[in-house]
Design a protein around this motif. Sequence first.
Motif, mmCIF file in Angstrom:
data_model
loop_
_atom_site.group_PDB
_atom_site.id
_atom_site.type_symbol
_atom_site.label_atom_id
_atom_site.label_comp_id
_atom_site.label_asym_id
_atom_site.label_seq_id
_atom_site.Cartn_x
_atom_site.Cartn_y
_atom_site.Cartn_z
ATOM 1 N N LEU A 138 0.827 -1.206 0.000
ATOM 2 C CA LEU A 138 0.000 0.000 0.000
ATOM 3 C C LEU A 138 0.861 1.257 0.000
ATOM 4 N N PRO A 139 0.314 2.389 -0.473
ATOM 5 C CA PRO A 139 1.048 3.662 -0.414
ATOM 6 C C PRO A 139 1.376 4.024 1.036
ATOM 7 N N PRO A 140 2.437 4.812 1.264
ATOM 8 C CA PRO A 140 2.845 5.166 2.624
ATOM 9 C C PRO A 140 1.728 5.762 3.478
ATOM 10 N N ASP A 141 0.937 6.689 2.915
ATOM 11 C CA ASP A 141 -0.151 7.300 3.684
ATOM 12 C C ASP A 141 -1.183 6.259 4.102
ATOM 13 N N ALA A 142 -1.477 5.334 3.195
ATOM 14 C CA ALA A 142 -2.444 4.285 3.502
ATOM 15 C C ALA A 142 -1.892 3.360 4.584
ATOM 16 N N GLN A 143 -0.604 3.034 4.505
ATOM 17 C CA GLN A 143 0.005 2.187 5.530
ATOM 18 C C GLN A 143 -0.124 2.825 6.913
ATOM 19 N N GLU A 144 0.131 4.127 6.979
ATOM 20 C CA GLU A 144 0.051 4.819 8.256
ATOM 21 C C GLU A 144 -1.382 4.830 8.779
ATOM 22 N N ALA A 145 -2.356 5.043 7.886
ATOM 23 C CA ALA A 145 -3.762 5.055 8.290
ATOM 24 C C ALA A 145 -4.184 3.686 8.815
ATOM 25 N N VAL A 146 -3.717 2.638 8.157
ATOM 26 C CA VAL A 146 -4.061 1.282 8.585
ATOM 27 C C VAL A 146 -3.460 0.994 9.958
ATOM 28 N N ARG A 147 -2.222 1.392 10.164
ATOM 29 C CA ARG A 147 -1.571 1.149 11.467
ATOM 30 C C ARG A 147 -2.297 1.900 12.584
ATOM 31 N N ARG A 148 -2.710 3.143 12.304
ATOM 32 C CA ARG A 148 -3.449 3.907 13.317
ATOM 33 C C ARG A 148 -4.773 3.220 13.641
ATOM 34 N N GLY A 149 -5.460 2.748 12.596
ATOM 35 C CA GLY A 149 -6.730 2.065 12.808
ATOM 36 C C GLY A 149 -6.569 0.801 13.626
ATOM 37 N N MET A 150 -5.506 0.024 13.338
ATOM 38 C CA MET A 150 -5.244 -1.199 14.099
ATOM 39 C C MET A 150 -4.984 -0.883 15.571
ATOM 40 N N ALA A 151 -4.198 0.165 15.813
ATOM 41 C CA ALA A 151 -3.874 0.533 17.196
ATOM 42 C C ALA A 151 -5.132 0.935 17.964
ATOM 43 N N GLU A 152 -6.029 1.679 17.310
ATOM 44 C CA GLU A 152 -7.278 2.083 17.966
ATOM 45 C C GLU A 152 -8.162 0.874 18.247
ATOM 46 N N GLU A 153 -8.238 -0.048 17.295
ATOM 47 C CA GLU A 153 -9.043 -1.261 17.506
ATOM 48 C C GLU A 153 -8.487 -2.087 18.660
ATOM 49 N N ASP A 154 -7.167 -2.212 18.735
ATOM 50 C CA ASP A 154 -6.558 -2.962 19.835
ATOM 51 C C ASP A 154 -6.878 -2.313 21.179
#
Length: 362
Positions: free
Chosen positions: A312-328
Amino acid sequence: MGVEVSVSGLTKSFGSQNIWRDVSLTLPTGEVSALLGPSGTGKSVFLKTLIGLLHPEQGSVIVDGTDITQCSAKELYEIRKLFGVLFQDGALFGSMSLFDNIAFPLREHTKKKEDEVRDIVMEKIDLVGLTGAEDKLPGEISGGMRKRAGLARALVLDPQIILCDEPDSGLDPVRTAYISQLLIDINAQIDATVLVVTHNINIARTIPDNIGMLFRKELVMFGPREVLLTSEQPVVKQFLSGDRFGPIGMSEEKDSAVAAQEEAMAAAGISGGGTKDDFTEIIPQVQPNPGMPERKAIARHRQRVLELLPTLPPDAQEAVRRGMAEEDEIRAENRARDHSGLVPDDAPTAPLRVVGGRTQSV
């Protein structure tokens, strides 16, 4: 536990009218998926093809190891017992009460005694908020109530695969929240494979593990929701934002002159009327109610997303990581609440919605 549904090279037409062609996707075992697309793109036709009500010209639909496009009528009858289906209009028998409509699959496919049937039916009626309406006929209630009765019937056999054709259609926002939460809770309890056809973007952003989109007779995308929600694909971005400027027009094939005019309007700063929400943010999924087990699909889905992340593009990777952290964080808070005893096992619970990255009671 749910079962995998694998679709390969599926093509469907009515006479000379091609609906969609060469559709291939896999509904992963026990995960919730959503199918999006403009009106008239054949989403309901796709659901009916998955259960063998319509026969495709080409391709295969493999359910629990059986290709339903090639199997016998007897095999298809047995395969259909794996499914619970909520049709777009409810598809209730007009001459039967809601109770008898919901009880129909139990009486048709099981040998349960009538007192057992009543217990199960009343449980499902209570789940969808229709207690007290069980003796009414479909013509005596609202469209939204018929939809909820249809969902109760779809759930009455505790199916391994649940198909929902626009479950929010005819429902107000609060009932839509309850129905969405119910699907997540059912998935947590029995690990069912779920496919939801919807136009509701909030549902698409917060409920499924995977999202697909049909447009111009083809499957534009299908995969983890994190990939689609961060996609730069023009038709996906336009649909999610609800903007009239883009590939989707009033008719499926947008006129080139109209497209050029809209491009000029957009260049001049004129709005296409779409939402200005930031779709680079991956809103955490709705979680099961307190006291419910955690969804088994989470670990399977997370592994696939992590494997795809480097592509994924860098911005998308960062958004996904933030979303995962919030879900956790949300799941950790829910586990702590359950273990603290703040929510008794027998206490009624209100559905939780994700708002601003936090769960809130409806």
